[in-house]
Every structure is written in structure tokens, then in C-alpha cells.
Design a protein around this motif. Structure first.
Motif, PDB file in Angstrom:
ATOM      1  N   PRO A  76       0.806  -1.222   0.000  1.00 24.46           N
ATOM      2  CA  PRO A  76       0.000   0.000   0.000  1.00 24.46           C
ATOM      3  C   PRO A  76       0.843   1.277   0.000  1.00 24.46           C
ATOM      4  N   LEU A  77       2.156   1.140  -0.091  1.00 27.82           N
ATOM      5  CA  LEU A  77       3.033   2.303   0.037  1.00 27.82           C
ATOM      6  C   LEU A  77       2.745   3.378  -1.003  1.00 27.82           C
ATOM      7  N   VAL A  78       2.529   2.963  -2.240  1.00 28.98           N
ATOM      8  CA  VAL A  78       2.310   3.944  -3.301  1.00 28.98           C
ATOM      9  C   VAL A  78       0.961   4.645  -3.137  1.00 28.98           C
ATOM     10  N   GLU A  79      -0.050   3.929  -2.671  1.00 28.84           N
ATOM     11  CA  GLU A  79      -1.340   4.583  -2.416  1.00 28.84           C
ATOM     12  C   GLU A  79      -1.205   5.603  -1.288  1.00 28.84           C
ATOM     13  N   MET A  80      -0.427   5.269  -0.277  1.00 26.47           N
ATOM     14  CA  MET A  80      -0.183   6.216   0.815  1.00 26.47           C
ATOM     15  C   MET A  80       0.550   7.450   0.296  1.00 26.47           C
ATOM     16  N   PHE A  81       1.480   7.232  -0.629  1.00 23.54           N
ATOM     17  CA  PHE A  81       2.222   8.335  -1.243  1.00 23.54           C
ATOM     18  C   PHE A  81       1.254   9.275  -1.972  1.00 23.54           C
ATOM     19  N   PHE A  82       0.400   8.711  -2.837  1.00 18.88           N
ATOM     20  CA  PHE A  82      -0.510   9.549  -3.616  1.00 18.88           C
ATOM     21  C   PHE A  82      -1.552  10.226  -2.730  1.00 18.88           C
ATOM     22  N   ASP A  83      -2.035   9.549  -1.699  1.00 15.81           N
ATOM     23  CA  ASP A  83      -2.968  10.182  -0.765  1.00 15.81           C
ATOM     24  C   ASP A  83      -2.335  11.400  -0.109  1.00 15.81           C
ATOM     25  N   ARG A  84      -1.091  11.273   0.282  1.00 10.45           N
ATOM     26  CA  ARG A  84      -0.387  12.367   0.960  1.00 10.45           C
ATOM     27  C   ARG A  84      -0.062  13.497  -0.020  1.00 10.45           C
ATOM     28  N   VAL A  85       0.397  13.170  -1.212  1.00 11.83           N
ATOM     29  CA  VAL A  85       0.823  14.212  -2.153  1.00 11.83           C
ATOM     30  C   VAL A  85      -0.369  15.048  -2.638  1.00 11.83           C
ATOM     31  N   LYS A  86      -1.561  14.448  -2.684  1.00 14.18           N
ATOM     32  CA  LYS A  86      -2.763  15.201  -3.058  1.00 14.18           C
ATOM     33  C   LYS A  86      -3.008  16.347  -2.087  1.00 14.18           C
ATOM     34  N   ASN A 139      14.414   8.121  -6.308  1.00 14.87           N
ATOM     35  CA  ASN A 139      15.256   7.654  -7.413  1.00 14.87           C
ATOM     36  C   ASN A 139      14.480   6.917  -8.497  1.00 14.87           C
ATOM     37  N   ALA A 140      13.168   7.075  -8.500  1.00 14.84           N
ATOM     38  CA  ALA A 140      12.334   6.412  -9.502  1.00 14.84           C
ATOM     39  C   ALA A 140      11.269   7.395  -9.993  1.00 14.84           C
ATOM     40  N   GLY A 141      10.296   6.890 -10.715  1.00 16.18           N
ATOM     41  CA  GLY A 141       9.283   7.727 -11.342  1.00 16.18           C
ATOM     42  C   GLY A 141       8.414   8.524 -10.390  1.00 16.18           C
ATOM     43  N   LEU A 142       8.309   8.098  -9.134  1.00 14.51           N
ATOM     44  CA  LEU A 142       7.474   8.835  -8.178  1.00 14.51           C
ATOM     45  C   LEU A 142       8.045  10.220  -7.860  1.00 14.51           C
ATOM     46  N   ARG A 143       9.323  10.399  -8.069  1.00 12.62           N
ATOM     47  CA  ARG A 143       9.971  11.676  -7.764  1.00 12.62           C
ATOM     48  C   ARG A 143       9.301  12.852  -8.484  1.00 12.62           C
TER      49      ARG A 143
END
Length: 161
Positions: A48-58, A112-116
Motif C-alpha cells: 500500500p506504500l504507493v497509495e499512501m504516497f498519492f494520498d499524501r501528495v494530493k 530515485n524512480a518515477g514517483l519523484r
């Protein structure tokens, strides 16, 4: 044309808008009987790490992608290879997930990947605040083994007729 023995797309073809067109072009360059291999991340990878990332960045006014995973199922890979004209298509999935020691290791992946690209436009102050908040979120799901990083890889192989 008809020169190379193989074409390999290592975690790359899903970045291309016209995947089928690029694949067809590459197939022209390989000899009959030559092989095409493409790797891609399967559904659920980084959850779920990436979903947590997108929830926070929104919360920082950054638009998260509606669909950020392309070519993430065996069916999608097989269909792409078939439409491009390959035969003897085989798609395998391998689970190569592992435990991160801490949230900082996740940040290394983000940075260091596309999420940056989703956080690199933040002001230095907001970036530091985002990082602190996000890593706290991630630490919240840590276990005595660490933080599970779900990684499932699709390997699609096809042969030029």
C-alpha cells in the motif's frame, strides 16, 4: 530490419504512449524466430506504500494520476504481444517482494524512480514537510520484520513469426 536476435524492454515499454507501435517497430528489427522480452510491474506492486504516497501528495495540491499503471496484468501483456504480431507468447509473474529496513529505504525508491516527479515541484519547505509526514505514515505500517515492499514482476516473451 531482420538483423537482431532479440529485443528487450526492461521496465520501459509502459512509459510509451503507443506501446503497440513501438513493439511493432522493434519486431521489424529482429530476425524471424527472434524473441521479444518485456518486463513490467504487476497490479499491486508497491501497495500500500504507493497509495499512501498519492494520498499524501494530493494534500499538497499535486494531481495524482488517475491510472498510473499500464501493462500491469498478464492479460494486458499477452494482448499487446498478440496485437503486435508475436507468436508463442508466454507471460509469467514472479513475486520478488522484500522487507525494507525502514521508511528511509522507501524514500530512496521514491526519490530515485518515477514517483519523484510528483514531489520534485514542491518548494523546498513543502518537500521537507511532505517527506517527514509521508515517512511517518510509512513507519506506521512497519512490523518487527520491517516494511513489506510488494514487488511482482511480469515477464512477457514472444517470438517473431
Amino acid at each position: 530490419d531482420n538483423t537482431f536476435d532479440a529485443a528487450v524492454f526492461s521496465f520501459s515499454i509502459f512509459f510509451v504512449e503507443d506501446m503497440e507501435g513501438v513493439l511493432r517497430h522493434s519486431i521489424e528489427k529482429i530476425k524471424p524466430g527472434g524473441k521479444v522480452l518485456a518486463t513490467s510491474f504487476s497490479d499491486g506492486t508497491f501497495s500500500p506504500l504507493v497509495e499512501m504516497f498519492f494520498d499524501r501528495v494530493k494534500k499538497y495540491g499535486v494531481d495524482a494520476p488517475v491510472v498510473w499503471r499500464k501493462l500491469s496484468t498478464a492479460e494486458e501483456c499477452g494482448s499487446l504481444f498478440e496485437k503486435a504480431g508475436l507468436s508463442n507468447i508466454r507471460v509469467d509473474i514472479k513475486d520478488i517482494g522484500y522487507y525494507l529496513e525502514d521508511a528511509r529505504q522507501w524514500w530512496d525508491i521514491v526519490w530515485n524512480a518515477g514517483l519523484r516527479r510528483y514531489v520534485s515541484g514542491l518548494s523546498p519547505k513543502d518537500l521537507e514537510q511532505f517527506k517527514e509526514e509521508h515517512l511517518k505514515d510509512i513507519e506506521g505500517i512497519s512490523t518487527d520484520k520491517g516494511i513489506w515492499l510488494e514487488v511482482k514482476v511480469l515477464y512477457a516473451l514472444g517470438v517473431k513469426k
